[in-house]
Design an enzyme around this catalytic site. Structure first.
Site, mmCIF file in Angstrom:
data_model
loop_
_atom_site.group_PDB
_atom_site.id
_atom_site.type_symbol
_atom_site.label_atom_id
_atom_site.label_comp_id
_atom_site.label_asym_id
_atom_site.label_seq_id
_atom_site.Cartn_x
_atom_site.Cartn_y
_atom_site.Cartn_z
ATOM 1 N N HIS A 18 0.846 -1.211 0.000
ATOM 2 C CA HIS A 18 0.000 0.000 0.000
ATOM 3 C C HIS A 18 0.877 1.255 0.000
ATOM 4 O O HIS A 18 0.636 2.198 -0.762
ATOM 5 C CB HIS A 18 -0.859 0.058 1.275
ATOM 6 C CG HIS A 18 -1.905 -1.001 1.397
ATOM 7 N ND1 HIS A 18 -2.106 -1.717 2.548
ATOM 8 C CD2 HIS A 18 -2.837 -1.444 0.514
ATOM 9 C CE1 HIS A 18 -3.106 -2.563 2.390
ATOM 10 N NE2 HIS A 18 -3.562 -2.424 1.156
ATOM 11 N N LYS A 42 -15.802 -6.645 6.801
ATOM 12 C CA LYS A 42 -14.688 -7.589 6.939
ATOM 13 C C LYS A 42 -14.243 -7.826 8.373
ATOM 14 O O LYS A 42 -13.201 -8.442 8.587
ATOM 15 C CB LYS A 42 -13.489 -7.082 6.145
ATOM 16 C CG LYS A 42 -13.637 -7.214 4.636
ATOM 17 C CD LYS A 42 -12.331 -6.861 3.975
ATOM 18 C CE LYS A 42 -12.402 -6.937 2.465
ATOM 19 N NZ LYS A 42 -11.180 -6.387 1.865
ATOM 20 N N ARG A 91 -2.329 -6.541 -7.862
ATOM 21 C CA ARG A 91 -1.251 -7.507 -7.643
ATOM 22 C C ARG A 91 -1.395 -8.702 -8.576
ATOM 23 O O ARG A 91 -0.434 -9.158 -9.176
ATOM 24 C CB ARG A 91 -1.270 -8.014 -6.191
ATOM 25 C CG ARG A 91 -0.909 -6.992 -5.156
ATOM 26 C CD ARG A 91 -1.324 -7.445 -3.782
ATOM 27 N NE ARG A 91 -2.753 -7.728 -3.752
ATOM 28 C CZ ARG A 91 -3.464 -8.012 -2.673
ATOM 29 N NH1 ARG A 91 -2.869 -8.102 -1.517
ATOM 30 N NH2 ARG A 91 -4.757 -8.225 -2.749
ATOM 31 N N SER A 129 -2.990 -7.471 3.551
ATOM 32 C CA SER A 129 -3.288 -7.235 4.967
ATOM 33 C C SER A 129 -3.703 -8.542 5.642
ATOM 34 O O SER A 129 -3.355 -8.796 6.794
ATOM 35 C CB SER A 129 -4.399 -6.194 5.108
ATOM 36 O OG SER A 129 -3.989 -4.973 4.572
HETATM 37 O O1 PNS Z 1 -8.842 -2.768 0.793
HETATM 38 P P1 PNS Z 1 -10.143 -3.241 0.220
HETATM 39 O O2 PNS Z 1 -10.917 -3.986 1.241
HETATM 40 O O3 PNS Z 1 -9.968 -3.998 -1.050
HETATM 41 O O4 PNS Z 1 -10.971 -1.917 -0.130
HETATM 42 C C1 PNS Z 1 -12.234 -2.022 -0.703
HETATM 43 C C2 PNS Z 1 -12.900 -0.645 -0.847
HETATM 44 C C3 PNS Z 1 -12.893 0.096 0.465
HETATM 45 C C4 PNS Z 1 -12.121 0.165 -1.861
HETATM 46 C C5 PNS Z 1 -14.337 -0.904 -1.337
HETATM 47 O O5 PNS Z 1 -14.934 -1.857 -0.523
HETATM 48 C C6 PNS Z 1 -15.203 0.349 -1.343
HETATM 49 O O6 PNS Z 1 -15.014 1.223 -2.159
HETATM 50 N N1 PNS Z 1 -16.158 0.416 -0.393
HETATM 51 C C7 PNS Z 1 -17.040 1.543 -0.233
HETATM 52 C C8 PNS Z 1 -18.485 1.181 -0.629
HETATM 53 C C9 PNS Z 1 -18.653 1.313 -2.116
HETATM 54 O O7 PNS Z 1 -18.590 2.381 -2.664
HETATM 55 N N2 PNS Z 1 -18.853 0.140 -2.794
HETATM 56 C C10 PNS Z 1 -18.984 0.101 -4.240
HETATM 57 C C11 PNS Z 1 -20.402 0.313 -4.686
HETATM 58 S S1 PNS Z 1 -21.542 -0.802 -3.951
#
Ligand code: PNS
Length: 159
Positions: A18, A42, A91, A129
């Protein structure tokens, strides 16, 4: 016009992968806002405050990086921050399939925002993570996986 990008994620906890994306993005955009998702499904180990604090501490030397938490839709956070770009790190091919779908969904929600993908540096391609947490749970050595300054903080959770 200032080019502001949002780099969203759970960051539970932030990894060297990150941090590498944040550093590289900070050279491309005027401002990079790291957005820590609070209400992801999560079951995070670290609170939003702890995650924000760890990210702030390891990015304190990068002038144009800000860190904030958010709840709800990413596109709303992007709007609130006057940004127009969403940065995602890739990745593996598995990452791509999920991120491709998310990018299209976010595009459907707001066509003005662009998702920009950055390939991981190969030396970080195996770090996640989840793997960091699993390793910490087995008292494994986290050197090289996360910034050295937050290793203690992570290990404290698994005492
Ligand atoms: O590190 P991650 O868990 O892959 O991050 C995921 C993240 C936070 C980028 C994603 O879950 C997100 O954008 N969540 C916010 C809710 C949202 O906008 N979801 C998409 C439309 S339903």
């Amino acid at each position: 016009m200032e080019r502001i990008a949002v780099y969203p994620g759970s960051f539970d906890p932030i990894t060297n992968g990150h941090l590498d994306i944040i550093r590289r993005a900070s050279r491309i955009y005027d401002k990079v806002i790291v957005g820590v998702l609070c209400n992801g499904g999560k079951n995070p180990v670290f609170t939003p405050e702890e995650r924000v604090c760890m990210i702030r501490s390891v990015t304190s030397d990068i002038q144009n990086v800000e860190v904030d938490s958010f709840t709800g839709l990413l596109v709303e956070f992007v709007k609130a921050k006057n940004a127009a770009v969403i940065i995602k790190g890739l990745r593996t091919v598995a990452d791509f399939e999920y991120e491709f779908q998310m990018a299209l969904l976010n595009k459907a929600l707001n066509p003005e925002y662009e998702t920009m993908f950055m390939m991981t540096d190969t030396k970080y391609s195996y770090i996640s993570s989840s793997m960091v947490k699993e390793l910490a749970g087995f008292k494994g050595d986290l050197t090289g996986l996360v910034p050295a300054s937050i290793i203690n903080k992570i290990q404290e959770k698994y005492k």
